[in-house]
Design an enzyme around this catalytic site. Sequence first.
Site, PDB file in Angstrom:
ATOM      1  N   HIS A 128       0.770  -1.242   0.000  1.00  0.00           N
ATOM      2  CA  HIS A 128       0.000   0.000   0.000  1.00  0.00           C
ATOM      3  C   HIS A 128       0.805   1.297   0.000  1.00  0.00           C
ATOM      4  CE1 HIS A 128      -3.512  -2.445   0.540  1.00  0.00           C
ATOM      5  NE2 HIS A 128      -3.015  -2.974   1.642  1.00  0.00           N
ATOM      6  N   LYS A 166      -4.768  -9.695  -8.135  1.00  0.00           N
ATOM      7  CA  LYS A 166      -5.449  -9.140  -6.971  1.00  0.00           C
ATOM      8  C   LYS A 166      -6.522  -8.192  -7.493  1.00  0.00           C
ATOM      9  CE  LYS A 166      -4.876  -7.055  -2.495  1.00  0.00           C
ATOM     10  NZ  LYS A 166      -4.071  -6.312  -1.566  1.00  0.00           N
ATOM     11  N   HIS A 207      -2.887  -3.312   7.959  1.00  0.00           N
ATOM     12  CA  HIS A 207      -3.975  -3.625   7.031  1.00  0.00           C
ATOM     13  C   HIS A 207      -4.704  -2.331   6.685  1.00  0.00           C
ATOM     14  CE1 HIS A 207      -7.456  -5.616   5.253  1.00  0.00           C
ATOM     15  NE2 HIS A 207      -8.218  -4.889   6.042  1.00  0.00           N
TER      16      HIS A 207
END
Length: 147
Positions: free
Chosen positions: A37, A67, A140
Site C-alpha cells: 500500500h 489481486k 492492514h
Amino acid sequence: MALRGPCPLLFLTLVLLAICLAQLSEGATYQQFVTRHFDSPKTSAANDRLYCNLLMQRRGLTRVFCKRRNTFIHAPAGKLQAICARGGTHVSLNLYDSLESFNVTTCRALPRSRPRHCRYRAATGNTKIRVACVQGLPVHLEPTYLP
C-alpha cells in the site's frame, strides 16, 4: 486425567492452521502493508492505468492471481505510522481512522485479467483512510473510504 483420542491432535492441527492462515492474510505485518500500500513519492507513469499495471506487477500482486483491488497511498511513512497514535482516531478493536486525508490510487482488475498479464483501471482521490494497527504500526488497509 489426560485427554485421549484424536481430539487433542485435531485441535492442535486446527490451531496451527489458524496461525499459518493469519500470517498469510493480507496486512499481517507492517512490511507487508508497506509492500502492498505504500508508494511515496508516487512512482512516475504515463497515466494512472499504466501506473496500476506497473505497480501491481512490481509489488508481486499479480503472480499467482490478479489481486482484484489494491490501494496505494502517496504519503510519507511517518504520516501513515502516526495514524496508529496521535494521527488517528480509535474506531474499534485495532482499527484507526486517519485525522487527515491522503492522496491515494486504487487499482481494480479488469475482467478477463490473468496472472502475469493482469490489467487494471485506476481511480485517484484524496481521502481519509482506516487502518488496522499492531504494535503501533499499520498492518492492514480497510477499503472503507477509498475511491
